[in-house]
Enzyme design. Sequence first.
Site, PDB file in Angstrom:
ATOM      1  N   ASN A 103     -14.914 -45.362  12.395  1.00 48.19           N
ATOM      2  CA  ASN A 103     -15.692 -45.671  11.456  1.00 48.19           C
ATOM      3  C   ASN A 103     -15.271 -45.737  10.284  1.00 48.19           C
ATOM      4  OD1 ASN A 103     -17.837 -45.153  13.551  1.00 48.19           O
ATOM      5  ND2 ASN A 103     -18.658 -43.498  12.872  1.00 48.19           N
ATOM      6  N   HIS A 156     -23.623 -36.651  18.694  1.00 47.66           N
ATOM      7  CA  HIS A 156     -23.681 -37.190  17.209  1.00 47.66           C
ATOM      8  C   HIS A 156     -24.335 -35.935  16.492  1.00 47.66           C
ATOM      9  CE1 HIS A 156     -23.619 -40.981  14.445  1.00 47.66           C
ATOM     10  NE2 HIS A 156     -23.937 -39.924  13.691  1.00 47.66           N
ATOM     11  N   ARG A 200     -25.139 -49.431  19.923  1.00 46.96           N
ATOM     12  CA  ARG A 200     -24.705 -48.061  20.054  1.00 46.96           C
ATOM     13  C   ARG A 200     -25.827 -46.859  19.768  1.00 46.96           C
ATOM     14  NH1 ARG A 200     -21.069 -45.096  15.885  1.00 46.96           N
ATOM     15  NH2 ARG A 200     -20.989 -43.078  17.200  1.00 46.96           N
ATOM     16  N   TYR A 210     -15.990 -46.535   5.790  1.00 48.93           N
ATOM     17  CA  TYR A 210     -17.042 -47.001   4.985  1.00 48.93           C
ATOM     18  C   TYR A 210     -16.368 -47.182   3.650  1.00 48.93           C
ATOM     19  CZ  TYR A 210     -20.889 -45.730   7.830  1.00 48.93           C
ATOM     20  OH  TYR A 210     -21.805 -45.660   8.958  1.00 48.93           O
ATOM     21  N   GLU A 223     -17.304 -38.657  15.090  1.00 50.93           N
ATOM     22  CA  GLU A 223     -16.913 -38.065  13.650  1.00 50.93           C
ATOM     23  C   GLU A 223     -16.782 -36.712  13.705  1.00 50.93           C
ATOM     24  OE1 GLU A 223     -19.175 -39.383  10.411  1.00 50.93           O
ATOM     25  OE2 GLU A 223     -18.856 -41.563  10.769  1.00 50.93           O
ATOM     26  N   GLU A 259     -18.778 -47.908  13.120  1.00 47.82           N
ATOM     27  CA  GLU A 259     -19.687 -48.033  11.998  1.00 47.82           C
ATOM     28  C   GLU A 259     -19.042 -48.809  10.997  1.00 47.82           C
ATOM     29  OE1 GLU A 259     -21.342 -44.284  11.058  1.00 47.82           O
ATOM     30  OE2 GLU A 259     -21.774 -43.679  13.138  1.00 47.82           O
TER      31      GLU A 259
END
Length: 453
Positions: free
Chosen positions: A297, A125, A81, A299, A170, A356
Site C-alpha cells: 500500500n 483489516h 479486494r 500513499y 497494514e 492500495e
Amino acid sequence: MSTRRFLRFPDGFIWGTATSAYQIEGAWNEDGKGPSIWDTFCHEHPEKIYKGQNGDIAADHYHRWQEDVGIMAELGLKAYRFSISWPRVLPEGTGQVNPKGLDFYDRLVDALLERGIEPVVTLYHWDLPQTLQDKGGWPWRDIVHAFAEYARVVAGRLGDRVTWWITHNEPFVMALLGYFFGDFAPGIQDFPAAIRAAFHLLLSHGYAIQAIRSTTSRPVKIGITLNLSPVHPASDSEADRLAAQRMDGVLNRMFLDPIFFGRFPEDMKALMGPLVPEISPEDAQVLTTPMDFLGVNYYSRAVARHDPTFPVMELAQVHPEGSEYSQMWEIYPPGIYELLMRVWKDYSPQLILVTENGIPVPDGVDFDGRVRDERRIRYLRDHIAQVHRAITDGAPIQGYFVWSLLDNFEWAHGYQMRFGLVYVDYDTQKRIIKDSGRWYAQVIRENGVWVEG
Ligand code: IFM
C-alpha cells in the site's frame, strides 16, 4: 506542442479496487455479528473520531452489495479486494460460527465471479472481535491460534472459489496506531505492547498461510499487505540521515525483515533493546512460511528530521515546502517507483500487488449531478505511470488496486475524507460514479494509461 504517450501494461494485469469491512458494510449488529474493537472504540470514544462518527451504517454495503457489484461490473474491474469482518463470522472470535455472516461473503464471492471479477479476500483489516481484545488483543501471544482458526473457517467456506488471499492489512497501523498512539481501536498507549502486537500479527500471518493451504485443495495465492514508504532525510545532515534510517526501520524493515528473513533488523534491536521480542527458530520458521506475493500500500513518502525528543522511534515527519498535498499527505508519485524497486531488490518477493493507492479529495456533486474529481485522476495517472516504470525496469508487479471503490468511513477522520471512485451521499446512500471512476474504467479497458510528454 504537447504529445501524449500510451503506457501499455502486460496482458492479464489485474486492475482492481479495494475496500474494508468496517469502512463500508454498516450492519454492525445485524444477523448475529459480534462487536469489534472498532464498534466499541467509536461508541465509547466519540471524541476520538471526527464529529463522533462511526461505522454503524457506513456505506450500507451489507444491504447494497448487489448494487455495488453492479457498479464494479460497470467499471469493468478485473478484481475486487475486500475484507471479511472476523466478528461477523465468529462473533466470539473463536468457537461458534455465525452461518449468516459466512453466507454474506459467500453470496458476494459468487456474484463477483458471475461478473468475471476476481475476489481478493483480506482476512483482517483491523476489526478484531471485542472478545479477543478482552483477552489481551494482539499483544497476547495465543491470539495467533485464534487467527489461524478464523482463517481455517473462512477458507473452508470460500476456498473452493477464492484464489487470492491476504492475511493482514497494514500490521504497522494496527500495532502502532492501535496500541501505541491510541488514535485507532483499541485506543491503547503502551509501546512495549505495540511491539508485541506487531510480532504476533506477523506470526499469525504465517500460521494463517498454513491454515489456508491445509484447508483448500485448489491452487491459491496468499500474501500480506504492508503499508510502506520510502523515507527521505529532511536535509543532508548526518543527524537527519540517521533519523531517516531509524524511521525506515520502524515503518518498513520491522515488518518486512521478519516475514522474509525470520528476524528483526539488528539496528532496531540495538535501538529498542529487550523491547524487541526474541525470535525462536520455531517462530522464525512460521514467520517465513513461503507466500506467493507481497501486497504494497503506497500513499506518500515520509520525510524525517532528527528530533531528540523522540528517543526510541523517529517520528519527526516534516512536510517539505513547495510540495503538493492532499487532505492527508504529500503527493509524491516517484515514491511508489522507488518503493517497489527497493522491495523487489532487497526482499525478492515472487510477485507484488499494489493493494492500495489513492487520494482523499473533498469531492462535491456539481449542478448536473457529476463529480468532477480532476485531482484524483491526476494522482492516479501519475502513480500508475510510476508503476509502469517499475514493471519496465523488471519488478514483478501483477496488479494495482485503487483505494477505494466507494467513499467510506476513514477511521478517526470519519466521513470527512473521500477516497472513492464512487461518490456516496450518506443521507440517501445514493452512489454516483465520479469522473475518476469513468477514467479508471477506460484505463482498464485499454490496459494502460495516457500520459503527457
Ligand atoms: O482507509 C485506509 C485503509 O483502511 C488502509 N490503508 C489506508 C487507507 C487510507 O487512509
